[in-house]
Structures are given as C-alpha cells and as structure tokens.
Design an enzyme around this catalytic site. Structure first.
Site, PDB file in Angstrom:
ATOM      1  N   CYS B 134       0.751   3.214   0.223  1.00  0.00           N
ATOM      2  CA  CYS B 134       0.265   2.299   1.253  1.00  0.00           C
ATOM      3  C   CYS B 134       1.392   1.999   2.242  1.00  0.00           C
ATOM      4  CB  CYS B 134      -0.204   1.002   0.607  1.00  0.00           C
ATOM      5  SG  CYS B 134      -0.888  -0.182   1.777  1.00  0.00           S
ATOM      6  N   PRO B 135       1.221   2.304   3.488  1.00  0.00           N
ATOM      7  CA  PRO B 135       2.284   2.019   4.457  1.00  0.00           C
ATOM      8  C   PRO B 135       2.402   0.534   4.764  1.00  0.00           C
ATOM      9  CG  PRO B 135       0.389   2.954   5.566  1.00  0.00           C
ATOM     10  CD  PRO B 135       0.088   2.985   4.095  1.00  0.00           C
TER      11      PRO B 135
END
Lengths: 155, 785
Positions: B134-135
């Site tokens: 997940c950025p």
C-alpha cells in the site's frame, strides 16, 4: 571450560542439515510434517522425532487457536488503541516462549546426545524445522575450542 | 515502514504516505476546531467526543498498518538451498485441503514460497499472506497487519462519512455566512472528505468482498481462484472472525533470540535397530557356543557334511522377514487352533506385515517388537513343555515349536545367524542320529526347510551365504537328519530336551518351508482341495465379484487347511516314510522351485489371515451390496496383483524402518480391520477420494483425483509420490482409528465408485470420519459459493 576436559576429547562437527517442511494440507496453519527424514535413519528413533514434531504441532495449534482469549486480546487492543501491545505480550508470544523452552529441553535431553540439534522454526520464519546433524570427527588433542558445538544463537 | 534495505528508502516512496497523513490529520483537525463547537452546541454535545474516539481509532489502525511488519519471511540460509538453482524446479505442488497449490521458488529469498506468500518488489522480501503493497501507508499489507489495514479502511470510511455529514449540516445551517472563515474551512473539509470518500469507499467495499471470499488482493488480481476453488476460505463469517480475532502471528525478522548454548559432544547415542532381538540372538550364540563346545567334534563333522549338500534348486526369492514372521505367526495361530478373525483386506505387504504379526497373535495391539519378545518368552516357556510331552501331538508341538521361532525372526548378525544355523544343524544332526525314525520321517520336510533356508539366506543377502554351504552336503542322509528337526522340530526337542537356543536358530526359514511342506505333504493323500495353488489363482485370477467369491472359497479352503495344518507334520512324517526320502526330495524340490507354489505358501498364509476378514467382508457385502463390493474388489484387485509381487522384492524395508506414524499406530487399531483398511488404502483413499470426488464436480486439481481413488492411493502408497500424503497420513489415520467398521467400508466403497460428487458429498456427510467430512464440507463451501 574446555581446559578442564581431558586431553583427548572427541569433536563434533556439523555435517549436514535436515529440514522438516511445513504441512500445508490444512491450510496456512502452522504444522510440520511428521514424515521421518531418511537422513536421520541411524541417528534417532523415529518415535522420538515424531513425538517432538507432534508436540510442536500441538503447541502451534494452541498458539493459533481462535477462541476466547484471542477475542479478548483483540478487543482489549482495540480499546486501548493497541497501546496494550507495548505493555503485555500476546498469547502467541507466550506459546512461542514455551516452544522455545521445549525445543531447548528436547535438544538437551534427546537430540544433543545423538548428535543432532533442533533449530526453533521461528528463526526460519516458521517454514522449516531445521535439524543439524553432527558427526564425531574423532578425538582431538588439546585444542580447547573444538570440542563443542553450540546452537540456537541469535542471528 | 517496511524493514527493507537502505536503498529502498526513496523520498518518493514517502510522498503518498505523507500526503495521506497530512490530509487526514489536517482535515480532521480543522473539523474539530471549526465545526465541532457548533455541532456540540447545536446538535449534541456528544458528537465531538465520539468523533474524537473514532479519529483515534483511525489513527491507531493507520499507525499499525504503517509500522507493523506484514509478516516478512527471513531469507533462507545457504544450508536450505542445497540444490543447484538451475536444477531446482521452479514450482512445487502442495496439496491444501485437496486442492493443488503451487509454491514458487523465490530466487531472492531462496526458498519455495509458502502458499499465499508472495514477494513484494518494493520491499524486496517475501511476505506471508501477501495482500498488496500500500503506497498510502508505505508498507506491505500481509498476514500480520491486514486486520489493521482493513480496520483502518473501515474506520476511515466511517470517519469520512461522519465528517462529511456534519460538515454539510454546518454549511447548510450557515449558508448566509458562507464566506466566513468557519464556513470556508468546513467547505474545504467536506470537499476533501467528499472527494476522497469515493475511492476509500470503493476500496473498503473491495476488501469487504475479499474478506468474504477469503482471498487476498494479490490472489484476486492474479485470478488464482477465479474458479471458486479457494482452499483458504473458511466461509464468510468465519473469515471475518479470523480476520479480526485470530492471534497475531509473530514477527520473524526482528526477534531477540535467547542464546541457548547446547553442547553437542560425541560419543553420540544411536538408535537400536531391533534392539531386543540382537541381544537374544547373541544369547543364543552364547548358548550355542556352549553347545558347540560340547559337541564340537561331531558338530564339525556334521558341518562339513552339510557343506557338501548339493545346492538347492533355485527357489523363489526369500520372503521378507516380516512375511516369515507373519507366516510363523499364522502357523502359530493355526497350531493353536485359533481361528481368530484376522482382518486383512488389501495387503500392501510392508504395511500388513506387522499387523499380521499382531493379528495372528490374537489381534492384540502389541507392536511387533513386543510381539516378538512375547514369542520369545513363549518359546522359552514352551521349550520345557515340548520336552515334557514328546509324542502327544506332533503337529501341535510342531506348531508350538514355531512359537519360539518368531523371536529370532528379526535380522541377526551374520555371524550369529551362521552360528545358530550351523549349530542347530549340528545339534539336530546329532539328535537325528539318536532318532532315526524322526529323521526319516522328516527328511523331506527338512530338505525343503534346508533348501528354503538356503534360498532365503542366499537371496536375502543377509549374510548367510555360508548357510548355503552348510546346507550343501550332498549326503541325503545328512540332509534328512539335518532337515528333520526343521519339520518335526518338536520331536527332537522333546526327545533330547533341546534348549531354547536350539529352537531358535532356523525358525525364520522354517516357517515358510513348513508352510510349503504342509501344503505338499497331504497331496499324495488329499490331492484335491488342499492344493494351495488354487488359492493363488484365486487371488490373482478371480475377477471383481468373483474375487470375493474366490476369497471366500479360499476362506473355506483355508479353514480346511487350518484344520489340516494341525496334523501335517504327522502326515509329513508318514509321507516321508511311505514315499521314501528321494521321492520326497523330488516331490518337494520342484514344488519348491515353482515360484507360485512357494508364493502360494505365502499366499496361503495370507489366506489364513484373511479368512476371518473375508467372513466379515461377506457380511458387509450383504450390507453394502455386491455392487460396491465388486467395485471395491475391482479397485483393490488391481493393486493386489502388484502387491503380491512385493514380497519377492528385496527392497521391502524392514519393519523397524517403517514409520510408525504412517501406520497410525494407535493401539486399538492393530487388530482391527478398520486399521488395516485405513492403513492400506483407506488412509489415502479417504484422503483423496471424497475430496477428489467433490472437486471433480468443479475443477479437478490433482492428478490423483482423476483415477480410481483406491488405485491412485495405493499407487501413492507404493510410489510415495505425493508430497503431502505422508504428512497428511498420520493425522488422517489418527482420526480413523476410532471409527467403526460399518462406516469405514461403505464409505470407501461409495467413494471408490464414480458416483456423482453430490452423492459422494452426501456420503461424506454421513461418514463418521471427522477429517474427511470436515474437509469435504469446508471445501464444497467454496465450491458451492
């Protein structure tokens, strides 16, 4: 201390390692295969190793059990915004400590006398149960540091 | 933040997370400052505290999702990666709840990725139960932190909805003051929350769907379980429960290990292989040596004479030790007129061997080693008995003599066995000199014995080649003399008060020979039904349902054989006297040479052990119906033929190497048919057949599911091709230990047959076997969804 030992002492050196793989037949729960590795045929009785593996499996099953205690832990953690994780250790961690103690005991009582050493699976990411096989390399003279082999050191 | 190398700490990786943090904290702070006071006053004073708690929850989950290790697996050491990477297969299949799952070799981490594990390219590590990277939190989402990520999404959605709603209320109530600071700020807040609510809501809904299906983002995106066969799902509610309430798995990488120093110092203990028996044999050797000392001169003469005996004709390969043991045990059983029901279904000989021993002992759940010890003791006990009752019952005594035989069946050292054999021969020959009658009577049988002994010793390669030399004396008289005790063992013992040591030496070879002799001796008199050869064709040539009929007929034959097994030694003796020694030799040798005959001797032994099970099976046939029996026998018949070849192979592992766990060594199981059936076929058949039959309805995954489950399982037993079956076997058999016989056989037969999966599913539901039904029920849940 080794200088207290007799002049002639046998040395043990690591020969190979046997890896007991995970048993994924029931999903991703932590279980190890109870299949007896052929490399250990003349090293240890099957029943002993099987007993060890089965006990470990039971321990892991207990650790991963979804039940009352895990509910409570989850609720408490949510309620305290997970600050509780800094204060107390989870049940899994407690069982892991038990497992570590059990492996230590097994090593001392059963495996080390047979030239084997179990490595805690947690050190290998719970992927394998590593068994190191040592062999008697014969006697050595007065070399002080070659008589023993240590295990389970931190990586 | 992920625990990755320094080079991955790119500034650009932090932009999304910083943006997310700024937006979240900033917006919420402004909401609390500018909007909440009015809300508290106007609507409800509880709104700000609740919103604060909610926001705290969002932050906590966000922090956990960001900083918690996702379940990164440590890189494997070099010791694990023994194979050359060029030769190592890229994929390894593993069976998860009946579905083949592929484990890919990770070149970076040097291990085969566990199921659901994937390598994160951003973190450059394998992550357990990898979901995605997940950025917005700049972290991998995996097994350990997925619940925090999911709760973060949920709580963020709720928080954004709350903020948007209350901000809208505020703006709507302050439409006239829209350009004031409070209103402007609230407008900005609701626009940000409204704008990001849509993707966040979408993501939340997506993960709700994933959780309900028990999949990870990675699995969904790569389309792994698009067919609906997800072995990792436990059902919607159970998945949710596991997501929220399961214990957090431990951190693998950053653990503080206690330095446990264990000294591994030679000399090392080694397991005693057949620990008891070598001791016994050494005892024998000691006693025999004593005897030898006494009779050394005569013994040496005998030995030399024995050496000159012509080599016996090529006999079939030596039956396996266990086979001999089982035969002896069966003989013992017969000798004692025990008609115990010995449930032997599908003999995979390695598995049956120890069971046969136990069963022939009266179906007591005694491990083979204890059985042999017991037999040893019995033999010792019977020694004086034999001496005390010289002429009572030759056959019985003969059989009783076989009892002590069992003890030394286990492999002995070469030298000790040689000593024993030679000493036995010498002692027996000495005894024969004193009882010529017995010698002549038992000559033929003895020849067979000796020939079988020789053959066994030569073919087994157990280091008794010199026994061949010992048996090689060409002098028939010596042969007769020597061989006599082998058959009418008891007679010599009785006549001369032989010690237990004398009883011991050659019985392992004695028993099958005795079987052969038993079969052969009545032939001149009862040439019809006692011929053992029909039993062999009965086994091998009968067809499906006839197989059972054949077995049944063999059952009858074996019963008659059993009854007639008692007198055979007497018969044999009479035969010997009547036909003459040479004739007996001729009669016996060809039959010995005939492979089926000696094999038939073994098979007759099987028949003895099987007869009771056949009776039971008959009853079950009536219950289950001929149909199933035929199907089962068909399926079983195939492997049977191959299985009967097994005893002739020398590759059979000795008993002590057989993993006890693979046979499900629960005590009640030894004498039970259920154990045998589960051990032989059912253990694997149950494993594969119900699940395979269910999976055939949707998608067949494993190669085993396509063929007959029994055959596939039996082939797996023989080939041990399935990596997971050994592992799966023990727990499966443990579960199968208790079940009743009624549930076992019908279950197997129904699953053997190609019934529709729905039917088999129903069968599975009816079954009392815990795991199979359990696995079957949980599995079709995913199928049927």
């Amino acid at each position: 201390m080794l200088h207290n030992l007799k002049d002639i002492q046998h040395t043990a050196s690591l020969v190979t390692k046997v890896f007991i793989q995970r048993d994924y037949s029931e999903g991703t729960v932590c279980r190890f295969q109870t299949k007896f590795p052929t490399e250990l045929n003349n090293k240890i009785e099957r029943a002993l190793l099987e007993q060890t593996v089965k006990t470990l499996n039971l321990y892991y099953m207990e650790a991963e059990k979804v039940g009352g205690q895990s509910y409570l832990e989850g609720c408490l953690a949510c309620a305290t915004a997970y600050i509780v994780f800094f204060c107390m250790e989870t049940r899994y961690e407690k069982v892991l400590k038990k497992i570590s103690g059990y492996i230590q005991e097994q090593n001392e009582k059963i495996y080390a006398p047979r030239g084997l050493l179990l490595t805690d699976p947690i050190e290998r990411g719970m992927r394998v149960l590593e068994i190191s096989i040592f062999e008697d390399q014969g006697s050595s003279g007065s070399s002080p540091s070659s008589g023993m082999s240590s295990c389970s050191t931190a990586r | 933040m992920p625990a990755s190398g320094g080079e991955s700490l790119k500034p650009s990786a932090f932009i999304p997370v910083c943006t997310a943090v700024c937006l979240l904290v900033g917006s919420t702070s402004m909401f609390f400052v500018f909007t909440c006071p009015w809300l508290a006053v106007t609507i409800c004073p509880a709104i700000p505290p609740c919103c604060a708690v909610l926001f705290l929850f969002v932050l906590a989950n966000f922090t956990m999702a960001t900083f918690m290790d996702a379940g990164i697996l440590p890189v494997a050491g070099e010791d694990e990666d023994k194979e050359d990477e060029f030769r190592a297969p890229l994929y390894k299949n593993v069976d998860v709840k009946g579905i083949q799952v592929r484990m890919k070799w990770c070149a970076s981490c040097h291990f085969y990725r566990p199921p659901r594990c994937s390598h994160c390219s951003v973190c450059d590590r394998c992550v357990e139960d990898f979901d995605h990277h997940c950025p917005w939190v700049n972290n991998c989402i995996g097994r350990r932190n997925y619940r925090y990520f999911f709760l973060f999404l949920l709580s963020l959605t709720v928080h954004m909805i709350v903020v948007f709603t209350f901000g809208l209320i505020y703006v709507l109530h302050h439409m006239e003051d829209l350009w004031k600071l409070h209103c402007l700020v609230t407008l900005v807040v609701i626009s940000i929350s409204g704008l990001f609510l849509i993707p966040v809501l979408g993501l939340t809904g997506f993960h709700l769907y994933l959780v309900s299906r028990g999949r990870t983002t990675n699995e969904q995106v790569t389309g792994k379980f698009q067919g609906g066969l997800n072995p990792f799902t436990r059902g919607c509610c159970s998945n949710m429960e596991h997501l929220i309430c399961s214990p957090i798995s431990p951190n693998y990488t950053s653990r503080s290990y206690k330095k446990a120093v264990i000294h591994v110092r030679p000399p090392f203990l080694r397991p005693e292989i057949d620990g008891q028996m070598p001791m016994k044999i050494r005892d024998n050797g000691i006693q025999s040596l004593a005897i030898q000392d006494k009779q050394s001169s005569a013994g040496s003469v005998e030995l030399s004479d024995i050496k000159q005996l012509k080599h016996p004709p090529p006999l079939p390969p030596k039956p396996d030790r266990g086979l001999l043991k089982s035969q002896v045990a069966a003989m013992d059983d017969v000798g004692h007129h025990t008609k115990s029901i010995i449930p032997v279904s599908i003999p995979t000989v390695p598995q049956l061997r120890p069971v046969l021993e136990a069963i022939s002992r009266g179906s007591s759940p005694i491990p083979p080693e204890q059985l042999l010890k017991a037999s040893e003791q019995q033999g010792n006990n019977k020694g004086p008995d034999l001496c005390s009752n010289p002429r009572e019952s030759p056959a019985r005594g003969n059989h009783q003599a076989s009892v002590p035989v069992q003890a030394p069946l286990l492999p002995s050292t070469v030298s000790s066995s040689l000593q024993l054999n030679s000493l036995t021969l010498s002692s027996r020959s000495l005894n024969l000199k004193h009882s010529s009658r017995y010698a002549s009577n038992c000559a033929a049988g003895s020849i067979t014995t000796s020939s079988m002994l020789a053959n066994q010793s030569s073919s087994s390669g157990n280091g008794k080649p010199s026994f061949d030399n010992l048996i090689s004396p060409a002098d028939p008289q010596f042969v007769a003399q020597r061989g006599a005790p082998a058959v009418s063992y008891h007679s010599h013992l009785m006549a001369h008060g032989a010690e237990g040591a004398m009883q011991r030496p050659s019985p392992h070879s004695y028993s099958p020979v005795f079987m052969g002799v038993t079969r052969q001796s009545p032939q001149p008199r009862d040439s019809t039904s006692r011929d053992p050869s029909p039993s062999l064709p009965g086994f091998l040539q009968r067809d499906s349902s006839p197989a059972y009929h054949g077995l049944l007929t063999r059952d009858l034959q074996s019963q008659s054989i059993a009854t007639r097994d008692v007198p055979p030694p007497g018969l044999l003796m009479r035969d010997m006297t009547s036909l003459g020694f040479q004739d007996n030799l001729r009669d016996l040798y060809p039959q010995d040479m005939t492979l089926p005959m000696s094999a038939a001797a073994r098979y007759d032994n099987f028949s003895k052990t099987i007869m009771a099970s056949i009776q039971e099976r008959r009853e079950q046939e009536e219950r289950a119906g001929k149909f199933h029996v035929n199907a089962r026998s068909q399926a079983l018949y195939g492997p049977d033929v191959g299985i009967y070849d097994i005893p002739s192979r020398r590759s059979l592992p000795p008993d002590n190497i057989r993993p006890a766990g693979s046979r499900g060594p629960t005590p009640p199981a030894y004498g039970s048919r259920e154990f045998l059936m589960s051990t032989g076929i059912l253990g694997y058949g149950m494993r594969t057949s119900p699940l395979s039959s269910s999976s055939t309805s949707s998608l067949t995954r494993g190669p085993k599911t396509s063929s007959s489950p029994l055959q596939s399982s039996s082939s797996s037993l023989q080939s041990k091709g399935r990596s997971s079956s050994p592992a799966y076997g023990p727990p499966e058999r443990h579960n199968q230990g208790p079940p009743t016989s009624t549930s076992t056989l019908p279950r197997l037969t129904s699953t053997t047959y190609p019934t529709p999966p729905y039917t088999s599913y129903a069968t599975a539901k009816r079954s009392s076997l815990p795991f199979s039904s359990e696995g079957k029920e949980s599995f079709p849940l995913g199928v049927l969804k």
